[in-house]
Design a protein around this motif. Structure first.
Motif, PDB file in Angstrom:
ATOM      1  N   SER A  83     -46.177 -20.199 -42.877  1.00 13.48           N
ATOM      2  CA  SER A  83     -47.445 -19.787 -43.706  1.00 13.48           C
ATOM      3  C   SER A  83     -47.169 -19.723 -45.288  1.00 13.48           C
ATOM      4  O   SER A  83     -47.786 -20.095 -46.003  1.00 13.48           O
ATOM      5  CB  SER A  83     -48.492 -18.554 -43.344  1.00 13.48           C
ATOM      6  OG  SER A  83     -47.389 -17.393 -43.748  1.00 13.48           O
ATOM      7  N   GLY A  84     -45.869 -19.717 -45.573  1.00 15.68           N
ATOM      8  CA  GLY A  84     -45.586 -19.361 -46.962  1.00 15.68           C
ATOM      9  C   GLY A  84     -45.401 -17.699 -47.366  1.00 15.68           C
ATOM     10  O   GLY A  84     -44.982 -17.643 -48.391  1.00 15.68           O
TER      11      GLY A  84
ATOM     12  N   ARG B 270     -47.226 -16.204 -50.833  1.00 13.71           N
ATOM     13  CA  ARG B 270     -47.084 -17.634 -51.258  1.00 13.71           C
ATOM     14  C   ARG B 270     -47.067 -17.897 -52.546  1.00 13.71           C
ATOM     15  O   ARG B 270     -47.570 -17.050 -53.566  1.00 13.71           O
ATOM     16  CB  ARG B 270     -48.507 -18.228 -50.318  1.00 13.71           C
ATOM     17  CG  ARG B 270     -48.264 -19.699 -50.305  1.00 13.71           C
ATOM     18  CD  ARG B 270     -49.408 -20.229 -49.585  1.00 13.71           C
ATOM     19  NE  ARG B 270     -50.631 -20.138 -50.206  1.00 13.71           N
ATOM     20  CZ  ARG B 270     -52.038 -20.429 -49.877  1.00 13.71           C
ATOM     21  NH1 ARG B 270     -52.120 -21.344 -48.809  1.00 13.71           N
ATOM     22  NH2 ARG B 270     -53.046 -20.040 -50.669  1.00 13.71           N
TER      23      ARG B 270
ATOM     24  N   THR C 258     -53.945 -16.029 -46.814  1.00 13.81           N
ATOM     25  CA  THR C 258     -52.995 -16.641 -45.798  1.00 13.81           C
ATOM     26  C   THR C 258     -52.025 -15.322 -45.469  1.00 13.81           C
ATOM     27  O   THR C 258     -51.676 -14.565 -46.341  1.00 13.81           O
ATOM     28  CB  THR C 258     -51.989 -17.658 -46.406  1.00 13.81           C
ATOM     29  OG1 THR C 258     -52.773 -18.643 -47.192  1.00 13.81           O
ATOM     30  CG2 THR C 258     -50.930 -18.008 -45.701  1.00 13.81           C
TER      31      THR C 258
END
Lengths: 115, 113
Positions: A2-3, A26, A105
């Motif tokens: 997902s980062g 992220r 995220t």
């Protein structure tokens, strides 16, 4: 991937101990959010940091604390651990530009087991 | 304060049937409504989102509708499959431009083969 990077993935510790969970957001995201999820429960919001500053607090216990560093990674510190603290801890990062919200995220989480 | 209510908390359907999950929000300034799917032991993942200038959005078998007047939005899954079984969370933005979300309590969807 997902980062959003969370470490460690699993943690087993004894009651009364202290642990530190780490989150790297992220790239480009300035906000970091911490959530606790107990078995079969929803997402309990703990705390938010934005560009190094605390911005919002949820149901975070006094035994828990967090910070966000200049490189934007964040750490969640849990102390005097109790059996009931066993849970999945998620970090999420988010961004917004003006009026446009781009959501969160989530990282893969840290599963904490207190024995 | 801001609140998002989500119903039902559990939903069981037969494979091939449709599933609908409904959410209401309290902040009239909310303008972004994402839906997340969480499989057992995994992270919540964004599956679809809608902004307040749109009434409906579709992506293959999933769709989201938004009624700003009534302050509610819904997730529709058609032709459900066993792999759709998961917990679904709705969310609504709040707090202006910071990009914060408030989540519903989740719906556990079970799709029976």
């Amino acid at each position: 991937d997902s980062g959003v990077t969370q470490t460690p993935k699993h943690l087993i510790t004894a009651t009364g101990q202290r642990v530190t969970l780490r989150c790297s957001p992220r790239s480009g995201d300035l906000s970091v959010y911490w959530y606790q999820q107990s078995l079969d429960q929803g997402l309990q919001f703990l705390i938010q940091y934005y560009n190094g500053e605390e911005r919002a607090k949820g149901n975070i216990l006094e035994r828990f604390s967090a910070q966000q560093f200049p490189d934007l990674h964040s750490e969640l510190n849990l102390s005097s651990l109790e059996l009931g603290d066993s849970a999945l801890y998620f970090c999420a990062s988010g961004r917004s530009q003006g009026a446009n919200n781009y959501g969160y995220t989530f990282g893969s989480g840290t599963r904490l087991t207190v024995v | 304060g801001e609140n998002v209510e989500q119903h039902p908390s559990t939903l069981s359907v037969q494979e091939g049937d449709s599933a609908v999950i409904k959410c209401t929000y309290s902040d009239s300034a909310s303008n972004y409504f994402p839906w997340y799917k969480q499989e057992l032991g995994k992270r919540p993942q964004l599956i679809i989102d809608i902004r307040s200038n749109v009434g409906e959005k579709k992506d293959q078998r999933i769709a989201v509708t938004l009624n700003k007047t009534a302050k509610h939005f819904s997730l529709h899954i058609t032709e459900t499959q066993p792999e759709d079984s998961a917990v679904y969370f709705c969310a609504a933005s709040y707090g202006g431009s910071q990009g914060n979300l408030i989540f519903g309590k989740g719906t556990k969807l079970s799709v029976k083969p």
